[in-house]
Enzyme design. Structure first.
Site, PDB file in Angstrom:
ATOM      1  N   TYR A 148       0.860  -1.184   0.000  1.00 18.53           N
ATOM      2  CA  TYR A 148       0.000   0.000   0.000  1.00 18.53           C
ATOM      3  C   TYR A 148       0.895   1.232   0.000  1.00 18.53           C
ATOM      4  O   TYR A 148       1.839   1.303   0.796  1.00 18.53           O
ATOM      5  CB  TYR A 148      -0.881  -0.001   1.255  1.00 18.53           C
ATOM      6  CG  TYR A 148      -1.767   1.211   1.408  1.00 18.53           C
ATOM      7  CD1 TYR A 148      -1.500   2.176   2.385  1.00 18.53           C
ATOM      8  CD2 TYR A 148      -2.892   1.403   0.605  1.00 18.53           C
ATOM      9  CE1 TYR A 148      -2.322   3.288   2.542  1.00 18.53           C
ATOM     10  CE2 TYR A 148      -3.718   2.513   0.756  1.00 18.53           C
ATOM     11  CZ  TYR A 148      -3.425   3.449   1.732  1.00 18.53           C
ATOM     12  OH  TYR A 148      -4.234   4.556   1.891  1.00 18.53           O
ATOM     13  N   ASP A 243       9.438   2.849  -0.994  1.00 19.93           N
ATOM     14  CA  ASP A 243       8.438   3.549  -0.183  1.00 19.93           C
ATOM     15  C   ASP A 243       8.753   3.243   1.280  1.00 19.93           C
ATOM     16  O   ASP A 243       8.360   2.195   1.802  1.00 19.93           O
ATOM     17  CB  ASP A 243       7.028   3.077  -0.558  1.00 19.93           C
ATOM     18  CG  ASP A 243       5.980   3.747   0.309  1.00 19.93           C
ATOM     19  OD1 ASP A 243       4.777   3.502   0.081  1.00 19.93           O
ATOM     20  OD2 ASP A 243       6.365   4.518   1.214  1.00 19.93           O
ATOM     21  N   LYS A 271       5.185   9.464   8.367  1.00 15.05           N
ATOM     22  CA  LYS A 271       5.043   8.917   9.714  1.00 15.05           C
ATOM     23  C   LYS A 271       6.109   9.431  10.700  1.00 15.05           C
ATOM     24  O   LYS A 271       6.001  10.549  11.214  1.00 15.05           O
ATOM     25  CB  LYS A 271       5.022   7.388   9.640  1.00 15.05           C
ATOM     26  CG  LYS A 271       3.794   6.861   8.859  1.00 15.05           C
ATOM     27  CD  LYS A 271       3.742   5.349   8.816  1.00 15.05           C
ATOM     28  CE  LYS A 271       2.745   4.867   7.798  1.00 15.05           C
ATOM     29  NZ  LYS A 271       1.353   4.856   8.290  1.00 15.05           N
TER      30      LYS A 271
END
Ligand code: KE4
Length: 432
Positions: A148, A243, A271
């Site tokens: 994702y 990623d 994050k």
């Protein structure tokens, strides 16, 4: 066994939220749909603990889905944000704090010579693939089933995390003509990547990969997988995008690219670098990044990009995980949790496997190792839901999906770990 007192206030708040926001939430996975439980509304958090609006206390393993690696409301982070806030919250103009955080990131990730800040991981990956398409003049992107990368159209194909949790790996609203430019292949399967390059030579702009998959549950790269991607992309003139929104500064001081010794062309981050405030970033060599507006023609912008409060929170957080001992502490606590879970499952006679890299881990209700999306899909999600409910009842707050990672922070204590394992023993026994 400590159990929760009441959930009345959470229920009342969800009743109020439902007619106002889809599912009553601002992000789907928070709705607890996959585990058939009612979500709790959080009132506050400190260190490794959450406190819900009914006064129940939990040991937290979501950590805001990764950012809270130093624990909630760390005094250094709170002080940094408070200091910044007193001077204003946003100017829409350059601030020194952007370069402060940029330098901190580039020091840890030598593959990045320049970085651009955005406000989410989605923006970071969306921008990185645009840049890869501009650099190569090609349109096709390769991703991996179950990975994702946020919810931009080109990446909502065979995606993981919330879309996988809700059984919707693809989404309505993504034009078929656009989805056709995204090829998704099995994780840890180099042959399938080579087959795409051979069947569509000179069409592939980039391969985007979670160097440690965290959105089908935590799945480590097979030996040689990342190195093989590096070799295949270089051979075929495509860019390799790591990623690292989840793994960046989580799995090692320099992220997964340091841990596995593979340097991508572009890296996306999020994050941890926001410390709980909205920050994403993408970066790479100056020759590529200088194509980004205004120094180059590839357009990308953001009203709140580089927000001074978010920069301050991110920098304070990175400083808290700058010492090597920080990762050693995270490793010890996370390994203790993993071995304790496996021992408890064996004792209860429940077939499980685990996926773990550093302080991100998943307990899979499966009798075989999980190496890709197909393995993950074979997990017993009903059994996971019952486990999750029992742990929540005992005050252990786990991600409400078999296809998510648990996050351990520097704030998790020995007592937290023992309390978690004691609850897990009871929860696993309740499954038999
Ligand atoms: P955001 O747009 O949610 O900031 O980041 C998207 C993203 C990109 N790349 C990776 C590897 C990610 O894990 C994410 C977001 N992670 C999910 C949790 N697995 C966010 C939680 C949510 O959707 O609410």
């Amino acid at each position: 066994m400590k159990t929760r007192s009441s959930l009345a206030q959470s229920a009342r708040l969800m009743e109020r939220a439902l007619p106002l926001m889809p599912g009553g939430v601002s992000s789907p996975v928070r709705a607890f749909r996959a585990v058939g439980a009612e979500p709790v509304f959080i009132d506050s958090a400190r260190g490794s603990h959450l406190y819900d609006v009914d006064g129940n206390e939990y040991v937290d393993y979501i950590g805001s889905w990764g950012p809270m690696i130093a624990g909630h409301a760390h005094p250094n982070v709170v002080a940094a944000i408070t200091h910044a806030t007193a001077k204003g919250t946003s100017y829409g103009a350059p601030v020194a704090a952007e370069a402060d955080l940029a330098e901190a990131i580039l020091r840890r990730m030598p593959s990045l010579q320049m970085v651009r800040f955005v406000s989410s991981g989605t923006e970071a990956t969306m921008s990185a693939i645009r840049l890869a398409r501009a650099v190569t003049g090609r349109d096709v992107i390769v991703k991996f089933d179950g990975c994702y990368h946020g919810h931009s159209d080109s990446l909502l194909v065979a995606a993981g995390s919330g879309v996988l949790t809700l059984g919707q790996p693809d989404s309505p609203g993504v034009p078929a003509v656009l989805a056709a430019l995204t090829v998704s292949v099995p994780y840890n399967d180099l042959d399938s990547v080579r087959a795409v390059f051979n069947s569509r030579p000179d069409e592939v702009a980039c391969v985007i990969v979670e160097p440690v998959a965290g959105n089908m549950g935590v799945v480590a790269p097979a030996p040689g997988f990342l190195e093989g991607l590096r070799e295949a992309t270089r051979e075929h003139g495509a860019l390799l995008i790591f990623d690292e929104v989840m793994t960046g500064f989580r799995v090692a001081h320099g992220g997964a690219q340091e841990l596995y010794g593979v340097q991508p062309d572009l890296t996306t981050l999020g994050k941890v670098i926001g410390g709980g405030l909205p920050v994403g970033a993408y970066g790479g060599p100056s020759e590529h990044m200088s194509l980004i507006s205004p120094s180059g023609p590839v357009y990308q912008a953001g009203t709140l990009s580089g927000n001074p409060l978010a920069m301050a929170a991110g920098l304070a957080t990175l400083e808290l995980v700058s010492a090597p001992e920080a990762y050693e502490k995270l490793e010890r606590a996370s390994a203790r949790i993993e071995e304790g879970l496996l021992a408890a499952a064996a004792e209860a006679g429940v077939r499980v496997t685990t996926g773990r890299v550093g302080s991100m881990l998943t307990l899979f209700f499966s009798d075989r190792p999980v190496r890709n999306y197909e393995d993950a899909r074979a997990c017993d999600t009903q059994k996971f839901a019952r486990f999750h409910a029992s742990m929540l009842e005992q005050g252990i707050y786990l991600p409400p999906s078999q296809f998510e990672g648990w996050f351990v922070s520097l704030a998790h204590t020995e007592e937290d770990v023992e309390r978690t394992l004691q609850a897990a023993r009871a929860a696993l026994h309740s499954l038999t």
